[in-house]
Design a protein around this motif. Structure first.
Motif, PDB file in Angstrom:
ATOM      1  N   THR A  65      24.162  24.237  39.041  1.00 17.92           N
ATOM      2  CA  THR A  65      22.947  25.208  38.693  1.00 17.92           C
ATOM      3  C   THR A  65      23.962  26.610  37.779  1.00 17.92           C
ATOM      4  OG1 THR A  65      23.483  26.757  40.456  1.00 17.92           O
ATOM      5  CG2 THR A  65      21.763  24.771  40.376  1.00 17.92           C
ATOM      6  N   GLN A  66      25.024  26.994  37.682  1.00 14.81           N
ATOM      7  CA  GLN A  66      25.622  27.987  37.226  1.00 14.81           C
ATOM      8  C   GLN A  66      26.578  27.987  36.560  1.00 14.81           C
ATOM      9  OE1 GLN A  66      24.048  31.060  37.579  1.00 14.81           O
ATOM     10  NE2 GLN A  66      22.551  30.506  39.154  1.00 14.81           N
ATOM     11  N   ALA A  67      27.472  26.982  36.638  1.00 13.65           N
ATOM     12  CA  ALA A  67      28.719  27.128  35.881  1.00 13.65           C
ATOM     13  C   ALA A  67      28.620  27.150  34.525  1.00 13.65           C
ATOM     14  CB  ALA A  67      29.647  25.607  36.310  1.00 13.65           C
ATOM     15  N   ALA A  68      27.769  26.465  33.733  1.00 16.21           N
ATOM     16  CA  ALA A  68      27.451  26.437  32.499  1.00 16.21           C
ATOM     17  C   ALA A  68      27.281  27.780  31.892  1.00 16.21           C
ATOM     18  CB  ALA A  68      26.453  25.393  31.993  1.00 16.21           C
ATOM     19  N   ASN A  69      26.744  28.753  32.836  1.00 17.83           N
ATOM     20  CA  ASN A  69      26.188  30.015  32.302  1.00 17.83           C
ATOM     21  C   ASN A  69      27.495  30.722  32.162  1.00 17.83           C
ATOM     22  OD1 ASN A  69      23.435  29.186  32.913  1.00 17.83           O
ATOM     23  ND2 ASN A  69      23.352  30.121  34.597  1.00 17.83           N
ATOM     24  N   TYR A  70      28.775  30.355  32.624  1.00 14.68           N
ATOM     25  CA  TYR A  70      29.716  31.224  32.430  1.00 14.68           C
ATOM     26  C   TYR A  70      30.744  30.523  31.620  1.00 14.68           C
ATOM     27  CZ  TYR A  70      27.678  33.845  36.380  1.00 14.68           C
ATOM     28  OH  TYR A  70      27.083  34.698  37.261  1.00 14.68           O
ATOM     29  N   GLY A  94      31.221  37.355  42.211  1.00 17.18           N
ATOM     30  CA  GLY A  94      32.729  37.733  41.703  1.00 17.18           C
ATOM     31  C   GLY A  94      32.724  37.327  40.126  1.00 17.18           C
ATOM     32  N   LEU A  95      32.030  36.421  39.624  1.00 14.63           N
ATOM     33  CA  LEU A  95      32.331  36.224  38.007  1.00 14.63           C
ATOM     34  C   LEU A  95      31.598  37.346  37.483  1.00 14.63           C
ATOM     35  CD1 LEU A  95      31.729  32.359  37.796  1.00 14.63           C
ATOM     36  CD2 LEU A  95      33.736  33.488  38.033  1.00 14.63           C
ATOM     37  N   ASP A  96      30.525  37.783  37.853  1.00 19.37           N
ATOM     38  CA  ASP A  96      29.844  38.909  37.286  1.00 19.37           C
ATOM     39  C   ASP A  96      30.473  40.085  37.079  1.00 19.37           C
ATOM     40  OD1 ASP A  96      27.624  37.256  36.640  1.00 19.37           O
ATOM     41  OD2 ASP A  96      26.412  37.990  38.478  1.00 19.37           O
TER      42      ASP A  96
END
Length: 304
Positions: A103-108, A297-299
């Motif tokens: 759900t999220q990895a591609a966004n980063y 954490g990534l944000d």
């Protein structure tokens, strides 16, 4: 709480091979790694690079080890490591890692290279165990020439990758079975007394004593508290017997203890801990909390 007697071994005497074999023979398969984990990982192949980096010798066909990478790695981008299932019984660590990829990895991926190993200990996942079949805790075994093949396989993968990690987020749980099974077993195996039996009700983080990175931890806590509750300190102002570094955060000596969180020299490191047995939580909430920790954490790292 008094330390419980354990069914294997003699009080005051460390386990030998016979006791470890007795323990192993008492274990049984309780769920399917292939159905619940591998199938989900292989389904990611159209969107990510999925690589098998090893297999456990206990049953190589049954327990392949997988790493998932974002496409188009770039030496100019910082690299993020997310690990799950070091303790196989900690379900949301595994499922949270997979959900993050889904759900999220591609966004980063335009800003970071991301490497995820969703289930480091698949035998532990299937038997719902903290240890591996040799009664070794993989999360105390991240050191050179490790005696735990689960830990050694990850160390080898990272060495072959040859990339400096910018951040490492290791996904864990603290459960009621820590008190009912795993701490009594540890006390029996090592012939030691345990005095702390407090299980925090809620999410918390374990940073690195030597390199705590307080603002990084704070950002993750703030992200997680949007989806679940953060564990309050106990009556002595501690979590699991350790002084708070800040709300919802304690620090451990990750490298000295051989923890997965200490396996790299990443500048930003944390271990998540969710509490799936809380009356305020459920399995889905725990998975969502793991994902919120990673994205929080990534944000934060994107602001640096």
């Amino acid at each position: 709480m008094e330390q419980q007697a354990y069914s294997i071994g003699v009080k005051g005497k460390k386990w030998g091979d016979a006791e470890k074999a007795q323990w192993f023979n008492a274990q049984s398969i309780k769920r399917s790694y292939q159905d619940e984990v591998v199938s989900k990982i292989l389904a990611l192949k159209d969107r990510f690079d999925v690589e098998q980096y090893g297999a456990l010798s206990y049953d190589a066909k049954r327990y392949p080890l997988f790493a998932v990478k974002t496409h188009n790695w770039d030496a100019n981008k910082a690299t993020i490591l997310v690990t799950g299932g070091v303790h196989g019984y900690e379900t949301s660590g595994v499922q949270g890692a997979i959900r993050f990829i889904e759900t999220q990895a591609a966004n980063y991926s335009d800003k970071f290279n991301i490497l995820v190993t969703p289930c480091i200990s698949p035998w532990g996942y299937e038997t719902i165990n903290r240890w591996n079949p040799k009664a070794i805790d993989p999360n105390r075994s991240f050191y050179a020439d490790s005696s735990a093949e689960e830990s050694a396989a990850l160390i080898k993968l990272l060495a072959e990758l040859g990339v400096e990690m910018f951040a490492h987020i290791d996904l864990h749980e603290t459960t009621d079975t820590d008190n009912s099974e795993f701490r009594p077993a540890l006390a029996a195996r090592d012939a030691v007394e345990h005095t702390n039996w407090n299980i925090p009700d809620g999410f918390y983080l374990v940073g690195d004593t030597i390199n705590p990175q307080d603002e990084f931890q704070t950002a993750m806590i703030k992200s997680v508290e949007q989806v679940t509750h953060i564990a309050p300190a106990d009556d002595s102002g501690k979590l699991i017997g350790v002084d708070l570094a800040q709300f919802g955060v304690i620090n451990y000596a990750t490298k000295a203890l051989g923890l997965c969180a200490g396996v790299t020299d990443a500048k930003y490191v944390t271990t998540t801990e969710v509490y799936p047995d809380s009356p305020l939580s459920d399995d889905e909430n725990c998975i969502v909390a793991q994902v919120a920790a990673i994205t929080g954490g990534l944000d934060y790292l994107l602001t640096l």
